[in-house]
Motif scaffolding. Structure first.
Motif, PDB file in Angstrom:
ATOM      1  N   THR B 264       0.853  -1.180   0.000  1.00  0.00           N
ATOM      2  CA  THR B 264       0.000   0.000   0.000  1.00  0.00           C
ATOM      3  C   THR B 264       0.891   1.232   0.000  1.00  0.00           C
ATOM      4  O   THR B 264       1.845   1.301   0.777  1.00  0.00           O
ATOM      5  N   ARG B 266       1.143   5.703  -0.243  1.00  0.00           N
ATOM      6  CA  ARG B 266       0.405   6.926   0.057  1.00  0.00           C
ATOM      7  C   ARG B 266       0.615   7.915  -1.077  1.00  0.00           C
ATOM      8  O   ARG B 266       1.754   8.255  -1.418  1.00  0.00           O
ATOM      9  N   LEU B 275      -0.427  17.112  -1.903  1.00  0.00           N
ATOM     10  CA  LEU B 275      -1.723  16.968  -1.224  1.00  0.00           C
ATOM     11  C   LEU B 275      -1.625  17.312   0.262  1.00  0.00           C
ATOM     12  O   LEU B 275      -2.627  17.329   0.959  1.00  0.00           O
ATOM     13  N   SER B 280      -3.549  21.223   6.027  1.00  0.00           N
ATOM     14  CA  SER B 280      -4.476  20.264   5.429  1.00  0.00           C
ATOM     15  C   SER B 280      -3.728  19.046   4.910  1.00  0.00           C
ATOM     16  O   SER B 280      -2.715  19.181   4.222  1.00  0.00           O
ATOM     17  N   ASP B 281      -4.234  17.864   5.244  1.00  0.00           N
ATOM     18  CA  ASP B 281      -3.636  16.635   4.722  1.00  0.00           C
ATOM     19  C   ASP B 281      -4.663  15.914   3.865  1.00  0.00           C
ATOM     20  O   ASP B 281      -5.578  15.280   4.380  1.00  0.00           O
ATOM     21  N   LEU B 282      -4.521  16.039   2.559  1.00  0.00           N
ATOM     22  CA  LEU B 282      -5.444  15.387   1.629  1.00  0.00           C
ATOM     23  C   LEU B 282      -4.801  14.170   0.967  1.00  0.00           C
ATOM     24  O   LEU B 282      -5.333  13.640  -0.004  1.00  0.00           O
ATOM     25  N   SER B 283      -3.657  13.743   1.477  1.00  0.00           N
ATOM     26  CA  SER B 283      -3.031  12.548   0.912  1.00  0.00           C
ATOM     27  C   SER B 283      -3.911  11.337   1.220  1.00  0.00           C
ATOM     28  O   SER B 283      -4.772  11.403   2.105  1.00  0.00           O
ATOM     29  N   TYR B 284      -3.719  10.266   0.478  1.00  0.00           N
ATOM     30  CA  TYR B 284      -4.535   9.072   0.709  1.00  0.00           C
ATOM     31  C   TYR B 284      -3.756   7.834   0.290  1.00  0.00           C
ATOM     32  O   TYR B 284      -2.799   7.916  -0.467  1.00  0.00           O
ATOM     33  N   GLU B 285      -4.207   6.709   0.826  1.00  0.00           N
ATOM     34  CA  GLU B 285      -3.490   5.459   0.578  1.00  0.00           C
ATOM     35  C   GLU B 285      -4.182   4.641  -0.514  1.00  0.00           C
ATOM     36  O   GLU B 285      -5.409   4.633  -0.613  1.00  0.00           O
ATOM     37  N   LYS B 286      -3.373   3.938  -1.307  1.00  0.00           N
ATOM     38  CA  LYS B 286      -3.895   3.108  -2.395  1.00  0.00           C
ATOM     39  C   LYS B 286      -2.987   1.895  -2.585  1.00  0.00           C
ATOM     40  O   LYS B 286      -1.813   1.943  -2.247  1.00  0.00           O
ATOM     41  N   ASN B 287      -3.557   0.861  -3.163  1.00  0.00           N
ATOM     42  CA  ASN B 287      -2.750  -0.301  -3.553  1.00  0.00           C
ATOM     43  C   ASN B 287      -2.300  -0.209  -5.010  1.00  0.00           C
ATOM     44  O   ASN B 287      -1.470  -0.987  -5.466  1.00  0.00           O
ATOM     45  N   ILE B 289      -2.765   2.848  -8.620  1.00  0.00           N
ATOM     46  CA  ILE B 289      -3.413   4.093  -9.028  1.00  0.00           C
ATOM     47  C   ILE B 289      -3.607   4.112 -10.535  1.00  0.00           C
ATOM     48  O   ILE B 289      -2.706   3.743 -11.292  1.00  0.00           O
TER      49      ILE B 289
END
Ligand SMILES: [Cu+2]
Lengths: 391, 336
Positions: B264, B266, B275, B280-287, B289
């Motif tokens: 995973t 970020r 981000l 502000s923290d708009l980062s997100y996690e993905k497996n 993209i």
């Protein structure tokens, strides 16, 4: 400790236009059929899981678990497998024709995940070797704390649905059973599936006896104001834009990761969710109605007949009345499958060729969301539970 | 702040994909053959970048049609005629009212006549940016006329500086131990073999049969750098618990889903917009993209167990060579 037993097998699936298509799938028992998708694996955060795979197929097969950490076979972490210097699998596999392998891991995070074969994936995943994993949060309790990501994460739900999307090119499947070359460059899907079914079969109940290899329906049923958790998984190789007509969902997590950074809520609302390959999307959906009640009547006209149809010409889900819980007159020659004046609206891929079965509308990636009058739906509707296969 | 000068030519050359030699058009320096992707341009914020694109002078491998470069995501690009001329903002080019190029371009000329354009801009925002052909882009980008610009924050290379080893500066959660640029794309061999200068290729016939990462197909993606006209390897070597920064760009014409090998990551920037900021923290996690053509994403992956991870295009029809797995758009990350 949860023990999940899976078998990799060949089987046949049915499409609504009468085709029987050869596929490879995971099965939940030595005597059970291969199924599309594989049995859902429903486990709890922090609880050790063993997946035992027995491979009855003529080539090596694996269970690859993207997003899970610390997956082991024996005492070693899973790793890419090579033969003569050539990569043959992303992870350890069960050998062909009866081989077995056992994977162990402890899910550290709640969420929705895919499992799929990591061996010849261009062939095996497209042939049907995929399924979904739901990891319950540590504090989950079916009766007192039903959340997707734990209490305090704003992910409470009343009912939940898992919908897995994929595509099928029957000629590639046919090539496999005939022992002809599997030409991935010729991949040209003709069927688009939700939980392994094409519309209108998507709206049939779970475990419909005439779909033994496709046991899961994809109809979303709820009552007004209930919180409905819809878990999407993209198991195919294309992206699919899904939307519920006239409504939106709130995406609370992707790939099993809550959209929240500390106190910062990053969840977001969408009408259309683009479901990408190998990716998952958890959404909370709530239907709060259009604001009218029986005491607040509004004049209505009967909709155009062609806007009512589903399945065969003249079939409809419409109740004949705009009021939830009321049934009314329907046009002559139209058969209504409406039960108690519930309200149905379409949930489908907006890539319209994909709501056909080999080009014939209606079909493919289409189902309904059904809003039932308050108090009608049994509490067992919209409950995900581990099918047989877990010890 | 420095002024960085780059001199580029577009030339004809050959790439090797799955043991087949395929003609391509690519960017080169004066002395070298063309490269796929083109030479990576590296700069720091505030640097003045000058890229001179030449077409005919001393270039016997010219492609036989006009060339020009676009810099999507970079604002305030100016252009100057070379050897001598005034500066002006780049703009779409018309002949008799008909659009012929998205940007100022260098015409084809004779071998004796030096002709060129200098594209000029100041590096303002850190990030990774595609630079690519702005003339017959549907044909020339596919033929290989593209590359990457990496702009780093001031101090990224100064130990002790708050921006040291960050992609976007302090406070953007972009600090890294290992950095790797990965450029996705496709190649239609038939188009490459049949392309003719000054003629439009019928894009309805476009049917890619190779899926490339940094210009190569697996297993050559994991070979060393600088071994051919495809100089950029994609293998990632790191240690357990390293912050691995993958800077992924889609230079192709199709969307691709880059998958992080079961790990995973970020997502800390999209299209070079970080981000994460102080408030502000708009980062997100993905497996994995999905990137549409022209998009970029920066991802931090932290492998917590030793071992090898295969990173690949989750469009499983794109990890083959000919009809066979493994191949195409895959690479390997080894955490030691
Ligand atoms: Cu629609």
């Amino acid at each position: 400790m949860a023990v999940i037993n899976l078998w990799a097998k060949q089987g046949y699936m049915s499409t609504p236009d009468g085709q029987s298509i050869y596929f490879w799938g995971y099965s939940k028992g030595a005597a059970e059929p291969a199924q599309l998708p594989g049995p859902p694996i429903i486990v709890k955060q922090g609880e050790a899981v063993t997946i035992n795979l027995t491979n009855n197929l003529p080539e090596p097969v694996s269970v690859f678990l993207p997003g899970q950490t610390g997956v082991k076979v024996g005492s070693q972490f899973v790793k890419p497998q090579y033969s003569g210097g050539n990569l043959i699998s992303f992870v350890n596999y069960a050998s062909s024709n009866g081989g077995t392998v056992s994977y162990t891991f402890t899910p550290t995070r709640p969420g929705t995940y895919i499992y799929e074969s990591g061996t010849n994936p261009h062939k095996q995943v497209l042939l049907g070797l995929y399924g979904g994993i739901v990891v319950r949060p540590e504090d989950y309790d079916e009766n007192t704390s039903r959340t997707a990501y734990g209490s305090g994460t704003d992910t409470e739900f009343d009912r939940e649905y898992l919908i897995i999307f994929s595509e099928i090119d029957p000629s590639l499947h046919q090539a496999v059973i005939e022992g002809k070359p599997y030409m991935i460059s010729k991949h040209h899907p003709r069927y688009w599936t939700m939980n392994g079914r094409c519309a209108p079969d998507t709206m049939l109940p779970d475990n419909a006896p005439y779909l033994p290899s496709q046991p899961y329906g994809a109809m979303v049923m709820a009552e007004p104001t209930e919180k409905v958790l819809i878990r999407y998984i993209g198991a195919g190789i294309d992206s699919h834009p899904l939307h519920p007509h006239g409504n939106h969902t709130r995406i609370i997590a992707m790939d099993g990761r809550l959209l929240k950074n500390g106190a910062r809520d990053r969840s977001f609302k969408r009408f259309t969710v683009l479901v990408g390959p190998g990716q998952t999307y958890d959404q909370i959906f709530q239907w709060t109605g259009l604001g009218y009640t029986l005491d607040n009547p509004i004049p209505t006209i009967i909709p155009n007949r062609r806007n009512l149809g589903i399945g065969e010409a003249g079939w409809t889900m419409w109740s004949g009345s705009p009021y939830l819980g009321e049934k009314g007159e329907i046009p002559e020659g139209v058969v209504s499958f409406n039960e108690v004046g519930e309200y149905h609206f379409m949930l489908h891929s907006h890539s319209e060729p994909k709501i056909t079965n080999w080009g014939a509308f209606p079909g493919g990636m289409m189902t309904m969301i059904s809003i039932y009058p308050t108090g009608f739906l049994s509490p067992d509707v919209g409950v995900l539970s581990q099918p047989v296969g877990k010890e | 702040m420095a002024t960085l000068f780059f001199s580029l030519w577009v030339k004809r050359g050959t790439v090797t994909l799955n043991n087949q030699n395929i003609p391509f058009w690519g960017l080169a320096t004066l002395a070298t053959g063309p490269r796929l992707p083109g030479p990576t341009i590296k700069a720091k914020v505030n640097d003045n970048i000058r890229i001179r694109l030449s077409n005919s002078f001393l270039n016997i491998k010219q492609i036989g049609e006009p060339v020009g470069l676009m810099f999507p995501g970079i604002e305030g690009v100016m252009v100057e005629e070379w050897p001598a001329g005034n500066s002006r903002p780049v703009q779409p080019q018309y002949i008799n009212g008909e659009l012929v190029a998205f940007t100022d371009y260098v015409d084809r000329g004779s071998i004796f006549l030096p002709k060129g354009l200098i594209y000029k801009f100041q590096a303002k925002k850190p990030g990774i940016y595609l630079y690519e052909s702005g003339v017959k882009s549907e044909k020339q980008i596919q033929m290989g006329v593209y590359g990457i610009i990496v702009i780093k924050p001031v101090g990224y290379n100064m130990p002790g500086h708050s921006n040291y080893k960050t992609a976007y500066g302090a406070g953007t959660n972009s600090n890294y131990d290992v950095e790797k640029v990965l450029v996705m794309g496709e190649i239609d061999t038939t188009m490459h073999e049949n392309v003719v200068p000054e003629k439009n290729y019928n894009m309805l016939d476009f049917k890619p049969n190779n899926w490339i990462l940094n210009g190569r197909v697996y297993p050559h993606t994991i070979d060393s750098d600088n071994n051919s006209s495809q100089p950029y390897g994609s293998r990632i070597n790191c240690r357990v618990n390293d912050r691995v920064l993958l800077r992924i760009a889609n230079a192709g014409y199709e969307a691709h889903t880059f998958y992080f090998g079961g790990l995973t990551g970020r997502i800390i920037a999209e299209d070079s917009y970080p981000l994460v900021s102080a408030d502000s923290d708009l980062s997100y996690e993905k497996n994995g993209i999905t990137l549409a053509p022209g998009q970029t994403a920066d991802v931090i992956i932290i492998p917590t167990a030793r071992g090898e991870y295969i990173l690949y295009d989750r469009d499983y029809n794109h990890i083959v060579n000919e009809e066979s797995f493994p191949g195409g758009m895959m690479t390997s990350m080894v955490a030691g």
